[in-house]
Each structure stands twice: as C-alpha cells, then as structure tokens.
Design a protein around this motif. Structure first.
Motif, mmCIF file in Angstrom:
data_model
loop_
_atom_site.group_PDB
_atom_site.id
_atom_site.type_symbol
_atom_site.label_atom_id
_atom_site.label_comp_id
_atom_site.label_asym_id
_atom_site.label_seq_id
_atom_site.Cartn_x
_atom_site.Cartn_y
_atom_site.Cartn_z
ATOM 1 N N SER A 217 0.827 -1.203 0.000
ATOM 2 C CA SER A 217 0.000 0.000 0.000
ATOM 3 C C SER A 217 0.864 1.257 0.000
ATOM 4 O O SER A 217 1.959 1.271 0.549
ATOM 5 C CB SER A 217 -0.893 0.004 1.244
ATOM 6 O OG SER A 217 -1.514 1.252 1.405
ATOM 7 N N LEU A 218 0.353 2.327 -0.590
ATOM 8 C CA LEU A 218 1.033 3.616 -0.507
ATOM 9 C C LEU A 218 0.939 4.195 0.902
ATOM 10 O O LEU A 218 1.657 5.120 1.250
ATOM 11 C CB LEU A 218 0.424 4.595 -1.515
ATOM 12 C CG LEU A 218 0.633 4.224 -2.978
ATOM 13 C CD1 LEU A 218 -0.110 5.199 -3.869
ATOM 14 C CD2 LEU A 218 2.115 4.195 -3.324
ATOM 15 N N ARG A 219 0.029 3.677 1.710
ATOM 16 C CA ARG A 219 -0.144 4.142 3.092
ATOM 17 C C ARG A 219 0.283 3.054 4.060
ATOM 18 O O ARG A 219 -0.454 2.654 4.938
ATOM 19 C CB ARG A 219 -1.612 4.517 3.319
ATOM 20 C CG ARG A 219 -1.984 5.680 2.463
ATOM 21 C CD ARG A 219 -3.372 6.130 2.715
ATOM 22 N NE ARG A 219 -3.572 7.332 1.920
ATOM 23 C CZ ARG A 219 -4.723 7.741 1.494
ATOM 24 N NH1 ARG A 219 -5.808 7.073 1.779
ATOM 25 N NH2 ARG A 219 -4.814 8.832 0.781
ATOM 26 N N ARG A 220 1.511 2.616 3.891
ATOM 27 C CA ARG A 220 1.962 1.437 4.622
ATOM 28 C C ARG A 220 2.508 1.708 6.011
ATOM 29 O O ARG A 220 2.916 0.800 6.693
ATOM 30 C CB ARG A 220 2.980 0.688 3.789
ATOM 31 C CG ARG A 220 4.229 1.457 3.504
ATOM 32 C CD ARG A 220 5.129 0.644 2.585
ATOM 33 N NE ARG A 220 6.404 1.252 2.445
ATOM 34 C CZ ARG A 220 6.734 2.108 1.484
ATOM 35 N NH1 ARG A 220 5.848 2.448 0.596
ATOM 36 N NH2 ARG A 220 7.940 2.619 1.431
ATOM 37 N N HIS A 221 2.547 2.968 6.454
ATOM 38 C CA HIS A 221 3.150 3.246 7.754
ATOM 39 C C HIS A 221 2.142 3.590 8.843
ATOM 40 O O HIS A 221 2.514 4.047 9.909
ATOM 41 C CB HIS A 221 4.217 4.331 7.610
ATOM 42 C CG HIS A 221 5.318 3.897 6.688
ATOM 43 N ND1 HIS A 221 6.178 2.873 7.001
ATOM 44 C CD2 HIS A 221 5.651 4.301 5.455
ATOM 45 C CE1 HIS A 221 7.005 2.682 5.995
ATOM 46 N NE2 HIS A 221 6.706 3.544 5.040
ATOM 47 N N GLY A 222 0.867 3.377 8.593
ATOM 48 C CA GLY A 222 -0.133 3.542 9.636
ATOM 49 C C GLY A 222 -0.187 2.289 10.498
ATOM 50 O O GLY A 222 -0.030 1.182 10.003
ATOM 51 N N HIS A 223 -0.360 2.465 11.801
ATOM 52 C CA HIS A 223 -0.412 1.327 12.722
ATOM 53 C C HIS A 223 -1.602 1.446 13.676
ATOM 54 O O HIS A 223 -2.010 2.542 14.021
ATOM 55 C CB HIS A 223 0.857 1.266 13.592
ATOM 56 C CG HIS A 223 2.047 0.739 12.883
ATOM 57 N ND1 HIS A 223 2.860 1.524 12.133
ATOM 58 C CD2 HIS A 223 2.560 -0.510 12.815
ATOM 59 C CE1 HIS A 223 3.838 0.784 11.631
ATOM 60 N NE2 HIS A 223 3.669 -0.447 12.033
ATOM 61 N N ALA A 224 -2.101 0.295 14.077
ATOM 62 C CA ALA A 224 -3.041 0.207 15.193
ATOM 63 C C ALA A 224 -2.227 -0.346 16.362
ATOM 64 O O ALA A 224 -1.613 -1.405 16.249
ATOM 65 C CB ALA A 224 -4.201 -0.711 14.852
ATOM 66 N N VAL A 225 -2.199 0.374 17.466
ATOM 67 C CA VAL A 225 -1.332 0.045 18.594
ATOM 68 C C VAL A 225 -2.171 -0.217 19.830
ATOM 69 O O VAL A 225 -3.102 0.525 20.136
ATOM 70 C CB VAL A 225 -0.348 1.210 18.871
ATOM 71 C CG1 VAL A 225 0.485 0.948 20.103
ATOM 72 C CG2 VAL A 225 0.520 1.464 17.654
ATOM 73 N N GLN A 226 -1.813 -1.284 20.541
ATOM 74 C CA GLN A 226 -2.487 -1.595 21.798
ATOM 75 C C GLN A 226 -1.418 -1.855 22.852
ATOM 76 O O GLN A 226 -0.451 -2.566 22.597
ATOM 77 C CB GLN A 226 -3.385 -2.815 21.647
ATOM 78 C CG GLN A 226 -4.188 -3.083 22.881
ATOM 79 C CD GLN A 226 -5.304 -4.089 22.627
ATOM 80 O OE1 GLN A 226 -5.469 -4.591 21.530
ATOM 81 N NE2 GLN A 226 -6.056 -4.357 23.646
ATOM 82 N N GLN A 227 -1.604 -1.254 24.024
ATOM 83 C CA GLN A 227 -0.627 -1.465 25.087
ATOM 84 C C GLN A 227 -1.309 -1.939 26.353
ATOM 85 O O GLN A 227 -2.509 -1.732 26.549
ATOM 86 C CB GLN A 227 0.170 -0.188 25.349
ATOM 87 C CG GLN A 227 -0.562 0.844 26.172
ATOM 88 C CD GLN A 227 0.391 1.667 27.021
ATOM 89 O OE1 GLN A 227 1.429 1.174 27.456
ATOM 90 N NE2 GLN A 227 0.030 2.901 27.263
ATOM 91 N N ALA A 228 -0.527 -2.577 27.196
ATOM 92 C CA ALA A 228 -1.016 -2.962 28.514
ATOM 93 C C ALA A 228 -1.281 -1.670 29.271
ATOM 94 O O ALA A 228 -0.446 -0.770 29.276
ATOM 95 C CB ALA A 228 0.018 -3.816 29.227
#
Length: 179
Positions: A129-140
């Motif tokens: 994807s051209l938008r390959r640096h988006g992330h979904a992040v989950q932390q404790a």
C-alpha cells in the motif's frame, strides 16, 4: 508525563506535514519528521512538546536518542541485527524493553525485561500500500507514557523504512529481496 491510552492509531499519510496519532476521542499527538529523516518531534494535541528524537546523520551506530519536553533524556533505542528485526530500548526512568518484529513485515511486539508483552502494533494497510506506515497500537494499561509509545512506534517505522530502502537498493544492484 501523560499515560498513553490503551489503543492508539498512527496515521499515514501526513496531514499538514505531520503524522497524527489518535485515540477514540481524537488527536493525542502529532509527529513531525525532519527532511532527512534523522530527527523527529512529537507534540500533543495542543502543540506542547512531548519528546524529540534524533540519530546520527548516517544512522550509525543505529542508535536513537529521545529527550523529553525539558530536554532531559527519555529513552535510548539501539537497532539490533543485520535485518533490523529488533530494537533494544533503555528507558531513563528505569527498565529495558525489547521491540521485535519480523523481517519484511511492519508489525511489532514490545516486551519488558521479564518477557511480558507491553505493547503490540499491527499495520493498518498491506505492505504494498502507498499508506503502509499507519499502525493500530495496543498497550497494557498504564505501562508506558504517551511520549514513549509514540517514539517507539515511530522509531520502528523508520527502521522498517530503512530496511525497505536497503532491500530496494540491493535488488537494483542485482541482489534479490525475499518474497
């Protein structure tokens, strides 16, 4: 320091020259990257500085130094391995973290010195994807400060970009990249 929400989304592409980090209620941070990619600053939703990071001009010895809003050290991150699949992080407030991912992927998992998972992040778009640096992040809950989370995920993204660039140069020079 501000505790990070349990779930964050890192945007790609940039909006108004910055990458936005959001939670369920809106923007919580903005990441501005220097032209050469060896510096970044993170501000909160109101524009107050959360942290700033830098590495050497040539990214050697593959170490990032991140400071807090007052200029004091926040964390140091050292990229490990030939394939850049892990980053060792020393938090100045105490503790050591290990960021691990898989070669040719952009997901990551952060564990503490006891091997407990502190944070996970998965890409929000496929690798091509051209938008390959988006992330979904989950932390404790309650483990990391907002500035620490944003810096860690951003440094991981920069590390993956460097690896992709290295692979592309190798492929152009006659080498081959794993499929």
């Amino acid at each position: 320091m501000t505790r990070a929400p349990a779930v964050l989304r890192f945007s790609d592409p940039r909006r108004h020259g910055v990458h936005e980090v959001t939670d369920a209620y809106g923007v919580v941070a903005r990441i501005a990257v220097g032209r050469t990619g060896n510096r970044f600053t993170v501000t909160d939703a109101q524009g107050a500085l959360l942290c700033a990071g830098r590495t050497s001009r040539w990214r050697l010895p593959r170490r990032w130094d991140v400071t807090g809003p007052d200029g004091s050290p926040l964390l140091t991150a050292r990229v490990r391995g030939i394939a850049r699949t892990s980053v060792e992080v020393h938090l100045r407030r105490g503790g050591r973290l290990l960021v691990r991912g898989r070669a040719w992927r952009r997901d990551l998992r952060v564990t503490d010195e006891h091997g407990e998972v502190v944070l996970t992040a998965v890409p929000r778009a496929p690798a091509w994807s051209l938008r390959r640096h988006g992330h979904a992040v989950q932390q404790a809950p309650g483990r990391l400060e907002l500035a620490e989370v944003v810096a860690l995920v951003h440094i991981w993204g920069r590390t993956r970009e460097e690896e992709s660039a290295t692979a592309a140069v190798g492929a152009l020079a006659g080498g081959s990249a794993p499929g």
